[in-house]
Design a protein around this motif. Sequence first.
Motif, mmCIF file in Angstrom:
data_model
loop_
_atom_site.group_PDB
_atom_site.id
_atom_site.type_symbol
_atom_site.label_atom_id
_atom_site.label_comp_id
_atom_site.label_asym_id
_atom_site.label_seq_id
_atom_site.Cartn_x
_atom_site.Cartn_y
_atom_site.Cartn_z
ATOM 1 N N ALA A 72 -52.748 2.008 14.380
ATOM 2 C CA ALA A 72 -51.818 3.113 14.589
ATOM 3 C C ALA A 72 -52.649 4.345 14.925
ATOM 4 C CB ALA A 72 -50.990 3.353 13.340
ATOM 5 N N ALA A 73 -52.088 5.213 15.760
ATOM 6 C CA ALA A 73 -52.872 6.381 16.167
ATOM 7 C C ALA A 73 -51.965 7.516 16.599
ATOM 8 C CB ALA A 73 -53.804 6.018 17.310
ATOM 9 N N VAL A 74 -52.478 8.714 16.467
ATOM 10 C CA VAL A 74 -51.953 9.887 17.132
ATOM 11 C C VAL A 74 -53.010 10.167 18.197
ATOM 12 C CG1 VAL A 74 -51.345 12.314 16.937
ATOM 13 C CG2 VAL A 74 -50.813 10.760 15.067
ATOM 14 N N PRO A 75 -52.687 9.941 19.476
ATOM 15 C CA PRO A 75 -53.708 10.012 20.523
ATOM 16 C C PRO A 75 -54.493 11.322 20.502
ATOM 17 C CG PRO A 75 -51.672 9.139 21.404
ATOM 18 C CD PRO A 75 -51.376 9.597 20.006
ATOM 19 N N GLU A 76 -55.792 11.197 20.640
ATOM 20 C CA GLU A 76 -56.739 12.309 20.668
ATOM 21 C C GLU A 76 -56.807 13.098 19.359
ATOM 22 O OE1 GLU A 76 -58.939 12.872 23.122
ATOM 23 O OE2 GLU A 76 -58.118 11.100 24.079
ATOM 24 N N VAL A 77 -56.178 12.610 18.284
ATOM 25 C CA VAL A 77 -56.235 13.297 16.991
ATOM 26 C C VAL A 77 -56.920 12.398 15.972
ATOM 27 C CG1 VAL A 77 -54.930 14.463 15.183
ATOM 28 C CG2 VAL A 77 -54.177 14.635 17.553
ATOM 29 N N PHE A 78 -56.390 11.209 15.728
ATOM 30 C CA PHE A 78 -57.036 10.229 14.866
ATOM 31 C C PHE A 78 -56.366 8.882 15.023
ATOM 32 C CE2 PHE A 78 -54.422 13.096 12.296
ATOM 33 C CZ PHE A 78 -53.353 12.262 12.027
ATOM 34 N N ALA A 79 -57.067 7.849 14.550
ATOM 35 C CA ALA A 79 -56.560 6.480 14.609
ATOM 36 C C ALA A 79 -56.894 5.780 13.305
ATOM 37 C CB ALA A 79 -57.188 5.729 15.782
ATOM 38 N N ALA A 80 -56.070 4.830 12.939
ATOM 39 C CA ALA A 80 -56.303 4.047 11.721
ATOM 40 C C ALA A 80 -55.961 2.593 12.006
ATOM 41 C CB ALA A 80 -55.456 4.572 10.574
ATOM 42 N N GLU A 81 -56.713 1.698 11.373
ATOM 43 C CA GLU A 81 -56.462 0.279 11.518
ATOM 44 C C GLU A 81 -56.677 -0.387 10.162
ATOM 45 O OE1 GLU A 81 -57.863 -3.464 14.291
ATOM 46 O OE2 GLU A 81 -58.783 -1.505 14.558
ATOM 47 N N ALA A 82 -55.708 -1.165 9.753
ATOM 48 C CA ALA A 82 -55.808 -1.876 8.476
ATOM 49 C C ALA A 82 -56.316 -3.284 8.744
ATOM 50 C CB ALA A 82 -54.459 -1.923 7.785
ATOM 51 N N GLY A 83 -57.134 -3.752 7.861
ATOM 52 C CA GLY A 83 -57.670 -5.103 7.983
ATOM 53 C C GLY A 83 -58.037 -5.630 6.613
ATOM 54 N N GLU A 84 -58.794 -6.703 6.617
ATOM 55 C CA GLU A 84 -59.206 -7.300 5.348
ATOM 56 C C GLU A 84 -60.702 -7.526 5.383
ATOM 57 O OE1 GLU A 84 -58.311 -11.395 3.114
ATOM 58 O OE2 GLU A 84 -56.537 -10.325 3.831
ATOM 59 N N GLU A 85 -61.344 -7.175 4.291
ATOM 60 C CA GLU A 85 -62.789 -7.353 4.189
ATOM 61 C C GLU A 85 -63.102 -7.894 2.799
ATOM 62 O OE1 GLU A 85 -66.454 -4.340 4.347
ATOM 63 O OE2 GLU A 85 -65.099 -4.237 6.068
ATOM 64 N N SER A 86 -63.685 -9.052 2.739
ATOM 65 C CA SER A 86 -64.021 -9.726 1.483
ATOM 66 C C SER A 86 -62.785 -9.902 0.603
ATOM 67 C CB SER A 86 -65.095 -8.944 0.719
ATOM 68 O OG SER A 86 -66.256 -8.814 1.497
ATOM 69 N N GLY A 87 -61.650 -10.168 1.224
ATOM 70 C CA GLY A 87 -60.425 -10.403 0.483
ATOM 71 C C GLY A 87 -59.700 -9.154 0.020
ATOM 72 N N ALA A 88 -60.219 -7.994 0.351
ATOM 73 C CA ALA A 88 -59.580 -6.737 -0.061
ATOM 74 C C ALA A 88 -59.106 -5.959 1.179
ATOM 75 C CB ALA A 88 -60.558 -5.890 -0.854
ATOM 76 N N LEU A 89 -58.139 -5.113 0.967
ATOM 77 C CA LEU A 89 -57.623 -4.271 2.038
ATOM 78 C C LEU A 89 -58.697 -3.290 2.498
ATOM 79 C CD1 LEU A 89 -55.227 -3.241 3.758
ATOM 80 C CD2 LEU A 89 -54.702 -1.688 1.880
ATOM 81 N N ALA A 90 -58.894 -3.218 3.785
ATOM 82 C CA ALA A 90 -59.869 -2.284 4.354
ATOM 83 C C ALA A 90 -59.169 -1.456 5.422
ATOM 84 C CB ALA A 90 -61.034 -3.039 4.969
ATOM 85 N N ILE A 91 -59.428 -0.166 5.427
ATOM 86 C CA ILE A 91 -58.821 0.728 6.403
ATOM 87 C C ILE A 91 -59.929 1.382 7.207
ATOM 88 C CG2 ILE A 91 -57.399 2.777 6.732
ATOM 89 C CD1 ILE A 91 -56.077 2.077 4.066
ATOM 90 N N SER A 92 -59.842 1.245 8.508
ATOM 91 C CA SER A 92 -60.785 1.895 9.409
ATOM 92 C C SER A 92 -60.093 3.150 9.941
ATOM 93 C CB SER A 92 -61.138 0.948 10.557
ATOM 94 O OG SER A 92 -61.897 1.627 11.520
#
Length: 101
Positions: free
Chosen positions: A45-65
């Motif tokens: 998800a993103a607001v263009p030219e302001v910031f972006a976020a992406e949720a994923g999983e890392e080592s079985g835990a929620l990770a947010i980029s």
Amino acid sequence: MTDEPGVGAGSLVVGAVVGLMLGLAVVVLLMIAVVAYAIASGTAAAVPEVFAAEAGEESGALAISFTPHARGMLKVVCAVALVYCLGPVLRRSRRHRDRSA
């Protein structure tokens, strides 16, 4: 400046400071909303030219980029402050122009 109350330089400074704080609050709320949407949808998800976020999983835990874009956030803060500060001034000048006509 003028004889009308609330139009002096002091009120413009206060309006600018309040506008900047309001702009920062808008950016923080947008960040929270984008991160929440990314977590809920599982996609980027993103607001263009302001910031972006992406949720994923890392080592079985929620990770947010989260990728901020400082210039875009500064533009949002300044735009909100400008609208907050100049809105009443323009409204007053229009009202004053209508009275004098």
